[in-house]
Design a protein around this motif. Structure first.
Motif: not given
Length: 204
Positions: A9, A45-50, A53
């Motif tokens: 992230r 999207y495996n690490h942040v919602a969009g 974020e």
């Protein structure tokens, strides 16, 4: 077959800030960010919602460059002055982030914690609770505007010869570091004005 990049992230947010710094806020899309990181958009999207974020992550990085400890030391005008100078410096390094962050709802824990410190500082100084948000917002707005001024061309006012002689003379006499001189003068005036407002509220 090459190995897929390992994402974290922190690396995503740092690259997102570089996109904004180098290409502007409008260039920040999940697709473009993924391309720069060497992955597909779906992988992000495996690490942040969009994107929201990601913007919060950018905000955290910029706020982390500020002197947040200033809000916990010294008399409130001096504390706000130190904070404002660090706020200016952070956005002067990232002027393209100013519009993005100034027009996006704030949810990041680091930023909210910064505001909490400001509320405590101002409450301890005797500011009425219904004015504390207005006070630190005034400081923020001034610092962000001044940061954009620092990022402007060195010659901002360029009148034709002979058209405005008084203005031309004033420009010749102006300090070479015009934007910083304007910031320091404005900050002094703002803090003096805030002190007068605070005193009036306490005496009223």
């Amino acid at each position: 077959m090459g190995r897929r990049p390992i994402l974290a992230r922190e690396a995503i947010f740092a690259e997102a800030l570089r996109v904004v710094d180098e290409e502007g806020a409008d260039a920040l899309t999940v697709t473009r960010l993924a391309r720069r990181l060497g992955v597909r958009a779906a992988s992000l999207y495996n690490h942040v919602a969009g994107r929201e974020e990601i913007v919060d992550g950018i905000r955290d990085l910029v706020v982390a460059e500020m002197d947040l400890d200033a809000l916990e030391s010294g008399p409130w005008p001096e504390a706000l002055a130190r904070w404002a100078r660090s706020y200016l410096a952070a956005f002067a390094r990232h002027p393209n982030a100013a519009k993005l962050l100034a027009t996006t709802t704030i949810r990041s824990s680091l930023t909210l914690g910064m505001y909490e410190r400001a509320v405590v500082l101002l409450g301890r100084a005797g500011w009425p609770s219904d004015q504390v948000v207005t006070v630190f917002t005034a400081i923020e707005s001034f610092a962000i505007g001044s940061a954009l001024d620092l990022a402007a061309p060195s010659v901002m006012i360029d009148p034709p010869e002979g058209e405005t002689p008084l203005l031309a003379d004033a420009l010749r006499r102006n300090p070479p570091e015009r934007a910083m001189a304007a910031f320091e003068l404005g900050l002094t005036a703002l803090l003096l004005g805030l002190a007068a407002v605070r005193n009036e509220a306490r005496d009223g």
